[in-house]
Design a protein around this motif. Sequence first.
Motif, PDB file in Angstrom:
ATOM      1  N   PHE A 433       0.899  -1.240   0.068  1.00 18.93           N
ATOM      2  CA  PHE A 433      -0.026  -0.103   0.038  1.00 18.93           C
ATOM      3  C   PHE A 433       0.822   1.115  -0.026  1.00 18.93           C
ATOM      4  O   PHE A 433       1.814   1.286   0.973  1.00 18.93           O
ATOM      5  N   LEU A 434       0.605   2.031  -1.036  1.00 15.64           N
ATOM      6  CA  LEU A 434       1.485   3.382  -1.014  1.00 15.64           C
ATOM      7  C   LEU A 434       0.129   4.415  -1.069  1.00 15.64           C
ATOM      8  O   LEU A 434      -0.652   4.340  -1.633  1.00 15.64           O
ATOM      9  N   PHE A 435       0.599   5.600  -0.250  1.00 14.67           N
ATOM     10  CA  PHE A 435      -0.467   6.946  -0.299  1.00 14.67           C
ATOM     11  C   PHE A 435      -0.460   7.580  -1.513  1.00 14.67           C
ATOM     12  O   PHE A 435       0.626   7.494  -2.305  1.00 14.67           O
ATOM     13  N   ALA A 441       7.734  10.997   0.128  1.00 17.43           N
ATOM     14  CA  ALA A 441       6.663  11.141   1.368  1.00 17.43           C
ATOM     15  C   ALA A 441       6.359   9.654   1.788  1.00 17.43           C
ATOM     16  O   ALA A 441       6.164   9.225   3.109  1.00 17.43           O
ATOM     17  N   ASN A 442       6.120   8.805   0.820  1.00 16.61           N
ATOM     18  CA  ASN A 442       5.854   7.447   1.353  1.00 16.61           C
ATOM     19  C   ASN A 442       7.116   6.723   1.901  1.00 16.61           C
ATOM     20  O   ASN A 442       6.875   6.003   2.694  1.00 16.61           O
ATOM     21  N   LEU A 443       8.502   6.883   1.389  1.00 19.98           N
ATOM     22  CA  LEU A 443       9.258   6.464   2.285  1.00 19.98           C
ATOM     23  C   LEU A 443       9.497   7.091   3.609  1.00 19.98           C
ATOM     24  O   LEU A 443       9.854   6.462   4.465  1.00 19.98           O
ATOM     25  N   VAL A 479       2.728   8.905  -6.811  1.00 18.00           N
ATOM     26  CA  VAL A 479       2.571   7.607  -7.171  1.00 18.00           C
ATOM     27  C   VAL A 479       1.202   7.077  -7.602  1.00 18.00           C
ATOM     28  O   VAL A 479       0.891   6.123  -8.087  1.00 18.00           O
ATOM     29  N   GLY A 480       0.093   8.013  -7.412  1.00 19.36           N
ATOM     30  CA  GLY A 480      -1.172   7.862  -7.643  1.00 19.36           C
ATOM     31  C   GLY A 480      -1.910   7.136  -6.619  1.00 19.36           C
ATOM     32  O   GLY A 480      -1.354   6.678  -5.624  1.00 19.36           O
ATOM     33  N   GLU A 481      -3.384   6.932  -6.949  1.00 20.82           N
ATOM     34  CA  GLU A 481      -4.141   6.121  -5.762  1.00 20.82           C
ATOM     35  C   GLU A 481      -3.613   4.645  -5.488  1.00 20.82           C
ATOM     36  O   GLU A 481      -3.442   4.086  -6.475  1.00 20.82           O
ATOM     37  N   ARG A 482      -2.998   4.405  -4.300  1.00 23.07           N
ATOM     38  CA  ARG A 482      -2.556   3.204  -3.755  1.00 23.07           C
ATOM     39  C   ARG A 482      -1.333   2.707  -4.774  1.00 23.07           C
ATOM     40  O   ARG A 482      -0.929   1.711  -4.699  1.00 23.07           O
ATOM     41  N   GLY A 483      -0.826   3.819  -5.095  1.00 28.17           N
ATOM     42  CA  GLY A 483       0.655   3.575  -6.228  1.00 28.17           C
ATOM     43  C   GLY A 483       0.453   2.778  -7.426  1.00 28.17           C
ATOM     44  O   GLY A 483       1.043   2.282  -8.031  1.00 28.17           O
ATOM     45  N   LEU A 486       2.531   2.868 -10.384  1.00 26.65           N
ATOM     46  CA  LEU A 486       4.068   2.133 -10.513  1.00 26.65           C
ATOM     47  C   LEU A 486       3.528   0.549 -10.911  1.00 26.65           C
ATOM     48  O   LEU A 486       2.386   0.258 -10.539  1.00 26.65           O
ATOM     49  N   SER A 487       4.593  -0.283 -11.586  1.00 26.49           N
ATOM     50  CA  SER A 487       4.386  -1.723 -11.655  1.00 26.49           C
ATOM     51  C   SER A 487       4.235  -2.248 -10.133  1.00 26.49           C
ATOM     52  O   SER A 487       4.738  -1.623  -8.987  1.00 26.49           O
ATOM     53  N   GLY A 488       3.907  -3.760 -10.165  1.00 30.48           N
ATOM     54  CA  GLY A 488       3.892  -4.198  -8.877  1.00 30.48           C
ATOM     55  C   GLY A 488       5.350  -4.389  -8.199  1.00 30.48           C
ATOM     56  O   GLY A 488       5.369  -4.244  -7.033  1.00 30.48           O
ATOM     57  N   GLY A 489       6.290  -4.743  -9.050  1.00 29.08           N
ATOM     58  CA  GLY A 489       7.528  -4.767  -8.623  1.00 29.08           C
ATOM     59  C   GLY A 489       8.204  -3.705  -8.191  1.00 29.08           C
ATOM     60  O   GLY A 489       8.831  -3.580  -7.143  1.00 29.08           O
ATOM     61  N   GLU A 490       7.908  -2.456  -8.919  1.00 31.74           N
ATOM     62  CA  GLU A 490       8.366  -1.265  -8.348  1.00 31.74           C
ATOM     63  C   GLU A 490       7.724  -0.661  -6.829  1.00 31.74           C
ATOM     64  O   GLU A 490       8.480  -0.265  -6.146  1.00 31.74           O
TER      65      GLU A 490
END
Length: 593
Positions: A433-435, A441-443, A479-483, A486-490
């Motif tokens: 989950f990414l904001f 900011a996520n890091l 990164v957008g809604e819920r990331g 980005l790809s799953g690996g990223e």
Amino acid sequence: MLLLGVLGTILVVSGLTVVPPLLIRDLVDNAIPAADVGRLTLLGAAMVAVPLVSVAVGALQRWMTARAGEGIIYDLRRALYSHLLGMSLRFYTETKTGELVSRLDNDVVGAQTAVTGTFVTIVSNVVSITAILVVMIGAEWRLTLLAVAALPLFIYPARRVGRMLRSLTERQMQHNGAMSAILNETFNVSGALLVKLFGRRRQEMSRFSAEARMVRDLGVRSAVVGRWFFAALGLVGALGTASVFWVGGYLVIRGDMSLGTVIMFSSLLVQLYGPLSAMSNARVEFATSLVSFERVFEVLDLSQEIFEKPDARDLTPVTGQVDFEGVFFRYEQPDRVGLTAVARFGRPGESPTVSVATPTRRWAIEDLRFRIEPGEVAALVGPSGAGKTTVSYLIPRLYDVTRGRVAIDGVDVRDATTESLESSIGVVTQETFLFHDTIAANLRYAKPEATTEELESAARTANIHDFVTSLPDGYDTVVGERGYRLSGGEKQRIALARVILEDPRILILDEATAHLDSESEALIQESMERVMRGRTSLVIAHRLSTIQAADRILVLDKGRLVEQGTHLDLMDADGLYARMYRTGFRKQAVASR
């Protein structure tokens, strides 16, 4: 303090309401018959001064009620949010997010209205009615008795309509909560994607329309009931006024009462029946507002499964020894811990029902006993549903064990302070989950005070720095809604970098490399080994390379530990692990050559 100030302004405003009728009586009975111009001037000046003072005090009252009301909303929302953050993971698995948002938004506002709106109205009207009755009784007790004879006719409709509107309001709030739940499910990226992929737009529109229609219909019914209620109150007031006018006029004709007194009564009756009607309506509003209070305190009254003991101790410094000592755990509970859920589908004509999945076995974890030494890397393997993720949830105390204990450095996690437990354990879950914020900011969610150099170092360790710097905005990329940009690996590697930045003594990686391709996994493997060195690590993985790098392999099956040892030891034992290797892991080994 603000509420006391409000009460003071209510007394002043209510006292001023009876002054104009008294001035009118003095004008008719004394100033005009005596042709007293000076008295007439004073009365005129008083008629101007009274509303000016009333407006000024009323403005002060409105400011204080607004401050008190917004303060109540703030305090209730903080209390609700804090309480919900303290709930266990079990609560969130049984509660719809939209329902929680509805409690924090609509219901809190409804509760605030009951305190600052309805409460102020009731107190203000009680004071006004009392002041008016005192003046009326002092002027003419017979007309006063006639005026209050209509009082019972105000009470009965209010009681009946109050019950009806309370029921309608409760149902309306339930459907509002259901509507919020639908919006939350279908407006997030995952839900919207699912709707489009399965072509369910029409069905979801129908489901939303059904709830919105119920809210509309209940709102119309409430409005109609309220309109008839006010019509009945108006009729009662008209009958009372007509009776007082006739009797008062008759007494004036007989010479038993002055004309000024009748005119004064005509003004006071308007002021009397107005507050009486408002009191009746306030009772109705209070009854409906109680629904909001009940829904707010339903949440606040929910017991928290995970709480910090008063004598909890800090774990620091942590060496990283993890013990499972006769641990039993089950997900199902004798009492539901979530709020009332919203049914998704049902047969036409049937009431919505909610069913909760029941596990096929009694215990998710049964008599689990093992130790992970400080600095050791342990791999947890087993068939799907064996309980691997459950084990990873028990260490950071996302759930509490049913029996037995989980200990870190010999301390039961239930006896540790929440802060020291959270700072000692880093977890990368299966679902990243990414904001909806920047990469930086996520890091920094793991370490808000982290410097740019620390961010870059963690990103390099997780093999994501080069990718981030290749983006036009670098670490400031949203990164957008819920990331989802980005790809799953990223996303997974950013999640790894986030945990690395936290620098915990204990690492839990639940399928942390599941979304990485072979090239990315090879690049990150050395870095992960360097990160895990000196830390206690529990790795849940299906990749053979990750498992073989572990110091020890723990094999779970149906919640029980059935085997443990190194890869070679377990292959020699020819048990469950060997069978899993022959059916799955060996294919990975062949494919990687």
